[in-house]
Design a protein around this motif. Structure first.
Motif, PDB file in Angstrom:
ATOM      1  N   LEU A 148       3.593   3.792 -16.032  1.00  0.00           N
ATOM      2  CA  LEU A 148       1.935   3.807 -15.618  1.00  0.00           C
ATOM      3  C   LEU A 148       1.198   2.786 -14.900  1.00  0.00           C
ATOM      4  O   LEU A 148       0.445   3.171 -14.128  1.00  0.00           O
ATOM      5  N   ARG A 149       1.608   1.811 -14.966  1.00  0.00           N
ATOM      6  CA  ARG A 149       1.230   0.627 -14.425  1.00  0.00           C
ATOM      7  C   ARG A 149       1.377   0.802 -12.894  1.00  0.00           C
ATOM      8  O   ARG A 149       0.699   0.324 -11.885  1.00  0.00           O
ATOM      9  N   LEU A 150       2.498   1.445 -12.444  1.00  0.00           N
ATOM     10  CA  LEU A 150       3.050   1.743 -11.032  1.00  0.00           C
ATOM     11  C   LEU A 150       2.098   2.556 -10.490  1.00  0.00           C
ATOM     12  O   LEU A 150       1.632   2.360  -9.407  1.00  0.00           O
ATOM     13  N   ILE A 151       1.979   3.717 -11.113  1.00  0.00           N
ATOM     14  CA  ILE A 151       0.846   4.699 -10.589  1.00  0.00           C
ATOM     15  C   ILE A 151      -0.430   4.041 -10.380  1.00  0.00           C
ATOM     16  O   ILE A 151      -1.222   4.400  -9.577  1.00  0.00           O
ATOM     17  N   GLU A 152      -0.902   3.099 -11.433  1.00  0.00           N
ATOM     18  CA  GLU A 152      -2.351   2.421 -11.370  1.00  0.00           C
ATOM     19  C   GLU A 152      -2.203   1.867 -10.260  1.00  0.00           C
ATOM     20  O   GLU A 152      -3.283   1.624  -9.441  1.00  0.00           O
ATOM     21  N   LYS A 153      -1.167   0.922  -9.675  1.00  0.00           N
ATOM     22  CA  LYS A 153      -1.167   0.160  -8.534  1.00  0.00           C
ATOM     23  C   LYS A 153      -1.157   0.965  -7.405  1.00  0.00           C
ATOM     24  O   LYS A 153      -1.798   0.536  -6.401  1.00  0.00           O
ATOM     25  N   TRP A 154      -0.598   2.027  -7.360  1.00  0.00           N
ATOM     26  CA  TRP A 154      -0.895   2.886  -5.940  1.00  0.00           C
ATOM     27  C   TRP A 154      -2.137   3.412  -6.055  1.00  0.00           C
ATOM     28  O   TRP A 154      -2.659   3.536  -4.827  1.00  0.00           O
ATOM     29  N   LEU A 155      -2.940   3.923  -6.933  1.00  0.00           N
ATOM     30  CA  LEU A 155      -3.975   4.380  -6.877  1.00  0.00           C
ATOM     31  C   LEU A 155      -5.135   3.289  -6.607  1.00  0.00           C
ATOM     32  O   LEU A 155      -6.400   3.970  -5.853  1.00  0.00           O
ATOM     33  N   ALA A 156      -4.804   2.108  -7.045  1.00  0.00           N
ATOM     34  CA  ALA A 156      -5.812   1.044  -6.616  1.00  0.00           C
ATOM     35  C   ALA A 156      -5.529   0.308  -5.495  1.00  0.00           C
ATOM     36  O   ALA A 156      -6.394  -0.556  -5.175  1.00  0.00           O
ATOM     37  N   ALA A 157      -4.596   0.529  -4.813  1.00  0.00           N
ATOM     38  CA  ALA A 157      -4.125  -0.162  -3.406  1.00  0.00           C
ATOM     39  C   ALA A 157      -5.091  -0.157  -2.528  1.00  0.00           C
ATOM     40  O   ALA A 157      -5.313  -1.049  -1.726  1.00  0.00           O
ATOM     41  N   GLY A 158      -5.873   1.018  -2.365  1.00  0.00           N
ATOM     42  CA  GLY A 158      -7.088   1.142  -1.325  1.00  0.00           C
ATOM     43  C   GLY A 158      -6.473   1.536   0.175  1.00  0.00           C
ATOM     44  O   GLY A 158      -4.983   1.868   0.104  1.00  0.00           O
ATOM     45  N   VAL A 159      -7.223   1.628   0.906  1.00  0.00           N
ATOM     46  CA  VAL A 159      -6.770   1.926   2.217  1.00  0.00           C
ATOM     47  C   VAL A 159      -7.118   1.133   3.403  1.00  0.00           C
ATOM     48  O   VAL A 159      -8.369   0.354   3.291  1.00  0.00           O
ATOM     49  N   ILE A 160      -6.524   0.976   4.613  1.00  0.00           N
ATOM     50  CA  ILE A 160      -7.065   0.339   5.721  1.00  0.00           C
ATOM     51  C   ILE A 160      -7.096   1.295   6.845  1.00  0.00           C
ATOM     52  O   ILE A 160      -6.293   1.909   7.111  1.00  0.00           O
ATOM     53  N   GLU A 161      -8.389   1.118   7.359  1.00  0.00           N
ATOM     54  CA  GLU A 161      -8.779   1.682   8.535  1.00  0.00           C
ATOM     55  C   GLU A 161      -9.529   1.032   9.502  1.00  0.00           C
ATOM     56  O   GLU A 161     -10.374   0.449   9.092  1.00  0.00           O
ATOM     57  N   ASP A 162      -9.028   1.086  10.803  1.00  0.00           N
ATOM     58  CA  ASP A 162      -9.514   0.084  11.775  1.00  0.00           C
ATOM     59  C   ASP A 162      -9.591  -1.551  11.446  1.00  0.00           C
ATOM     60  O   ASP A 162     -10.270  -2.214  11.787  1.00  0.00           O
ATOM     61  N   GLY A 163      -8.588  -1.790  10.709  1.00  0.00           N
ATOM     62  CA  GLY A 163      -8.484  -3.141  10.344  1.00  0.00           C
ATOM     63  C   GLY A 163      -9.253  -3.473   8.986  1.00  0.00           C
ATOM     64  O   GLY A 163      -9.313  -4.668   8.589  1.00  0.00           O
ATOM     65  N   ASN A 164      -9.815  -2.620   8.590  1.00  0.00           N
ATOM     66  CA  ASN A 164     -10.833  -2.953   7.450  1.00  0.00           C
ATOM     67  C   ASN A 164     -10.201  -2.372   6.135  1.00  0.00           C
ATOM     68  O   ASN A 164     -10.006  -1.147   5.982  1.00  0.00           O
TER      69      ASN A 164
END
Length: 445
Positions: free
Chosen positions: A184-200
């Motif tokens: 469950l913690r692994l899945i939570e980490k993937w969902l909360a990792a965020g995204v990077i677009e144009d360096g942001n």
């Protein structure tokens, strides 16, 4: 008494097997090895730029380090890299490209969780499940309309499902079947990792990145509890007539015998979606009259032909066989056909100066792949039209290579015959394949 004791023993063994399989996922390296070799070598790298080949230079050491970090809780999910691919309607579909290590761990976890959830998922759910593909869903839908008393069809589409998926509800659903907090913690980490677009970097408070290996399974889990279980209960307890359901990921079709059932189901479905932060797309969700009696009934009321609906790349049409019997004809969605031809034309512009055999082998693989999916009974004309248009695009590209040399159509026909596979039906009739796959039994558990 003995039978009761035996049942308890079997259930205990089942729970132990699933618990041990989850523990194996986090303690054994074999799932990581299998996950690495299952990744496509040409896949785009994530934000760290690590490719499949580069990671494989020291594969054993890298996987050993990854295994130790996962086992010790030191593994950290990296943000996804935002990318966009064009859709058939001209819009852009956002993708989240994970790093290679994230892909490896996600695939290893998904392989284990598939074994757990395949016991729970219902038979009318076909998207991204082992041993199931879009044609199985298409067969089930067509056979259901043939065999059941279907007069109305609800063509439902969830608005921006992957971006609106609620993390809180998803966590509750996962806890129903997964007791291992590490998973469950692994899945939570993937969902909360965020995204990077144009360096942001941007935080992801909801949704699951499309393109991640774990996203299809999470989507199926979410919709299993929100749609599948409820819809199956509704048709058993509330419907007056026949109801059929076919779902592939976030697209699903529901067929009804009575219009009143269809209208009530749609209204209650909207209310249920609102509870789970979902919404039906207002433009893509339609309730239409469709079935073996639709044409005659609409004609008696002075209306036109029955409306059509699109599902999994095909437009479904109320049609008649030569002997007058009703059947559901499926043809390629025109937008999909035009979009694919534009893609082929753009690629030919880049490959214009390649040798003709090299172009022919590539175009042959394109036509062969198109035929493998779309060459169903009743759609040979559209498949032949695709092959013809590909030949014309190829002819235009070859003639633009030089102002002096012209390619006659006689020579072009020989090239097309040599390199492009002929247009022919490669899929059996839906009822034949459906009967073989289900052995005459309903796929719904």
């Amino acid at each position: 008494m003995r039978s009761v004791r035996w049942t308890v023993c079997v259930k205990w063994h089942e729970r132990t097997r699933k618990r041990d399989s989850l523990r194996c996922c986090t303690t054994s390296m074999s799932p990581l090895w299998a996950a690495y070799w299952a990744i496509r070598p040409q896949a785009a790298p994530g934000v760290d730029g690590v490719t499949w080949d580069a990671y494989g230079q020291a594969l054993e050491a890298n996987l050993q380090d990854l295994h130790e970090r996962v086992h010790a809780g030191r593994y950290r999910a990296r943000p996804s890299r935002r990318a966009y691919i064009p859709k058939a309607d001209g819009r852009q579909r956002p993708l989240g490209i994970a790093t290679l290590e994230d892909k490896i761990v996600q695939r290893a976890v998904v392989e284990v969780l598939n074994a757990v959830y395949e016991v729970d998922f219902l038979g009318f759910s076909y998207g991204f499940r082992p041993g199931r593909n879009p044609h199985h869903a298409l067969d089930a839908l067509t056979v259901g309309i043939w065999r059941k008393r279907v007069n109305w069809v609800l063509d439902a589409d969830i608005r921006d499902f992957f971006t609106n998926l609620d993390h809180g509800w998803l966590g509750r659903f996962l806890e129903h079947r997964i007791a291992d907090r590490r998973v469950l913690r692994l899945i939570e980490k993937w969902l909360a990792a965020g995204v990077i677009e144009d360096g942001n970097w941007s935080e992801t408070l909801q949704g699951a990145p499309q393109g991640a290996s774990v996203s299809p399974l999470l989507a199926n889990v979410y919709l299993h509890y929100v749609v599948d279980l409820w819809a199956d209960w509704w048709r058993r307890r509330c419907a007056r007539g026949d109801v059929i359901i076919v779902r592939f990921a976030d697209d699903f079709i529901v067929g009804f015998e009575y219009q009143e059932d269809a209208q009530r189901f749609l209204a209650e479905l909207r209310e249920r979606f609102a509870k789970f932060a979902l919404e039906l797309h207002p433009d893509k969700t339609r309730l239409i009259e469709f079935g073996r009696f639709a044409a005659a009934r609409r004609r008696a009321r002075g209306l036109g032909k029955p409306e059509t609906f699109d599902f999994l790349g095909f437009t479904h049409i109320c049609a008649s066989m030569r002997d007058g019997r009703f059947w559901v004809r499926r043809i390629t969605i025109s937008k999909r056909l035009r979009a694919k031809l534009r893609e082929v034309n753009n690629q030919l512009e880049r490959r214009r100066y390649q040798p003709i055999p090299e172009q022919g082998r590539w175009l042959g693989s394109v036509v062969r792949g198109h035929r493998a999916y779309y060459a169903v009974p009743g759609n040979r004309t559209a498949v032949a039209a695709f092959r013809t248009q590909v030949t014309r695009h190829w002819h235009r590209a070859l003639e633009r290579r030089s102002q002096r040399t012209r390619i006659s159509w006689n020579r072009m026909d020989r090239l097309a015959t040599r390199w492009l596979p002929p247009a022919r039906v490669v899929h059996p009739f839906p009822d034949v394949r459906f009967r073989v796959r289900t052995q005459g039994k309903s796929p719904v558990r």
